[in-house]
Design a protein around this motif. Sequence first.
Motif, mmCIF file in Angstrom:
data_model
loop_
_atom_site.group_PDB
_atom_site.id
_atom_site.type_symbol
_atom_site.label_atom_id
_atom_site.label_comp_id
_atom_site.label_asym_id
_atom_site.label_seq_id
_atom_site.Cartn_x
_atom_site.Cartn_y
_atom_site.Cartn_z
ATOM 1 N N UNK A 77 -4.442 2.675 -6.365
ATOM 2 C CA UNK A 77 -4.152 3.926 -5.668
ATOM 3 C C UNK A 77 -3.282 4.750 -6.603
ATOM 4 N N UNK A 137 4.070 3.197 -11.963
ATOM 5 C CA UNK A 137 4.711 3.615 -10.710
ATOM 6 C C UNK A 137 4.770 2.466 -9.700
ATOM 7 N N UNK A 183 5.857 1.632 1.103
ATOM 8 C CA UNK A 183 4.863 2.532 1.675
ATOM 9 C C UNK A 183 3.976 3.136 0.597
ATOM 10 N N UNK A 213 -2.578 9.782 4.161
ATOM 11 C CA UNK A 213 -2.131 8.825 3.140
ATOM 12 C C UNK A 213 -2.362 7.385 3.558
ATOM 13 N N UNK A 214 -2.136 7.124 4.825
ATOM 14 C CA UNK A 214 -2.374 5.768 5.326
ATOM 15 C C UNK A 214 -3.770 5.293 4.940
ATOM 16 N N UNK A 264 2.355 10.221 -0.435
ATOM 17 C CA UNK A 264 2.660 9.659 0.881
ATOM 18 C C UNK A 264 2.882 10.726 1.950
ATOM 19 N N UNK A 265 3.033 11.980 1.564
ATOM 20 C CA UNK A 265 3.253 12.976 2.607
ATOM 21 C C UNK A 265 1.959 13.615 3.098
ATOM 22 N N UNK A 321 -1.225 -0.440 -0.929
ATOM 23 C CA UNK A 321 -2.482 -1.019 -1.388
ATOM 24 C C UNK A 321 -2.242 -2.257 -2.229
ATOM 25 N N UNK A 337 -4.244 4.588 1.092
ATOM 26 C CA UNK A 337 -3.674 3.297 0.711
ATOM 27 C C UNK A 337 -4.540 2.158 1.237
ATOM 28 N N UNK A 363 -0.148 -0.220 -12.549
ATOM 29 C CA UNK A 363 0.427 1.103 -12.728
ATOM 30 C C UNK A 363 1.942 1.024 -12.886
#
Lengths: 485, 307
Positions: A251, B4, B95, A237-238, A232-233, B99, A241, B2
């Motif tokens: 992802x 995660x 965030x 990243x936007x 995410x950093x 997806x 996703x 997943x």
Amino acid sequence: MTIHWKEYNAASCYDELIAVEGPRPAAAALCRHLAALGDEELDERRDAVALAIRAMGITFTVYSEEEGSIDRAWPFDIIPRIIELHEWRRVEAGLIQRVRALNALIHDIYHQQRIVRDGVLPAELLSGSKNFRPECVGIDPPYQTWAHICGSDLVRDQDGTIYVLEDNLRVPSGVSYMLENREVMKRVLPEMFENYSILPIDSYPSQLYTTLAALSPRPIKYPEVVVLTPGIYNSAYFEHAYLAQQMGAELVEGGDLFVDRDDCVYMRTIHGPERVDVIYRRIDDLFLDPEAFNPDSTLGVPGLLRAWRAGNVALANAPGAGVADDKVVYAYIPEAIRYYLGEEPILPNVPTYRCLYPDECGYVLDHLAELVVKPANESGGYGMLIGPQASAAELARFRQLIAEDPRNYIAQPLLNLSSVPTLVDHCTAPRHVDLRPFILSGRDYHVTMGGLTRVALREGSTVVNSSQGGGSKDTWVVDLEDSQE
Amino acid sequence: MLSRVAQNIYWLARYTERAENTARLIGVSTHLQLDLPRAVRPGWSPIIAITGGDELYRSHYQGYSEVDVVRFLILDDHNPSSLINCLKWARESARTIRDFLPRESWEQLNESHQLACEEQYRGLAQRTRYAYLSRVIQSIQGLTGVLAGTMSHDAGYAFLRIGRNLERADMTTRIIDVRSDDLLPESSELHPYESIQWMSVLKSLSGYQMYRRQMQQAIGWGPVLNFLFKDRQFPRAVGFCVAELRSELEQLPRSEEALELATALLEEISQIDPDHLDPEGLHRLIDHLQLQLGTLHQAISEGYFSY
């Protein structure tokens, strides 16, 4: 006040919407509509954009020393860039031609290097290339395709000619902003979509999925396709996703994957380990696999390159594809098109001086103050010299840099990038733009309808990168014959 | 799915639930202060105790003034469980799995977070607090609704409901624990405000109306505790939450261990008999239940997220 197109002055360059005598045919209806909006209505639309962007969470990440990484709302201008369909068809053909040659070139570089033996490409270009990967020599990826996703930057000069400024073959980004810009536009100016025949762009994610799925080493109906993100950093990243979501693909981060003793790639799921067939990787080569490349990388997957070389997983883009987006190799792409395809390039390169050759280097050093100098392997506008705007000290510094490592530099004339009217307060002013279309290749070819138009929001600036004050616009490819006037 | 992703959905659910519970708690406490005469007002310290942040609170504030407590619970950055921090962590969890979530839910969560941040000072002033908290609660409920209506009810959704119900069960036990602290099983002389205090326990859980409909008994120690521990229809009763969680576990692969724990816990809850509990026994029971919920969290976490 409302917008008066007669007062709009873009005389110093080619304007995409407004010609000297008034709006171009494709832009006429839009310009009339915008001129009819009062200040309040314009403000309303602009607020609606801000709201939509915030609600949709469209952001890009900026790094700053004080605050670390922060999400910024995506700067967006409501006046679209318009391209007529018949012009676009030619650009599209030119892009496909170019990508075919690029893939042929990369494949050749990692095999017999015929193009070097035939004296078209100098051997020292490859020996000094930072993006040449010895680990890739002799590999045969499916369809002999290495750059499955290519983002080429196009610019238009004063005389109206469209040039290819550069090709991005590693992990080109921006396509999600192209798609989101259209969504924002449909929320904010819906009435224009009724009057114009604006060609849709939303098939990109499914085209991307089809392109990727066709690379699967296992001949199964539903191969496991994943998008590999640094996390995410990462500034894009936007987009990672977004694309995963739109494709219905997982992802994944490096830690989600592992390579087992059978040299196959697996991901950790709530059901236990599951085999992965295709990885759309958005991590640079050197971070992909700590066993093969940078041993300090925590983003990658140990053993990934081993699995790829064994043919047990497809990687898009293939490792090593970046060898052809080197800014010096760029200078040879028109010759590569002639060499591999036997065709004349449809889209020209920006005229480029290669400091590798003493005569061209001499010209560059003599005319440094007029030229743009670029190092071979930088992107995002970093490490460049813009001669006409440079101080004497900067010119001297580049003179020395070039002398020390001529192979690493090219120079180009400063193009007068075309402009598009952009809303500044309640008026419009010309702002310079470029265009990044995306080309998919593999079993078939597919080009986005238009692309991402990036705009330099500062007056007179030609730097369109979002990290340096750039914004973007929706890009309309318009079929005039099918539009209601 | 997943590991995660499952983990992030689980925490997304826990954090949004915690944010909503915190908002409810502040709202009801504000009202309770107004309902009771000064002498028997419980003050604001029990609220801090409920959230388990007493030590942290005392390292930053002196005394339990309304302003300080409400600030601590809504916006203090030192408090990891403040309303705004919960929404922030929920947003961070979401965030990394954007997806996977329906797009509208991401938009809704963004809105909730923005709303809670931008109007945070309305939450501090008594006059605007009720409206602020209602809007935040509604916004989070909106998220719950969007998820229920647009997310496939698959394994991911199961983790969402597991996280939500575990958090909710935990919060209900905390509220019972702290709120019943100074209430007695059988008050010998009629305590005029006892029923108001029991009502506040129910109201903290938005359960007053449902209690009335379900129990049709005077408000007091036995019936309220029976309702809040064992009821199988009220969605904030501990038994209901654990039963929900258990039925979600049944949908998941490899859930044997967690399922066994949930079944045992449910059995224990059904055996609770408030009439044979004194305040000390109630404390011990709640400690035990919270430990069991912790073990359940551990089993889920080790079974699915970090194997």
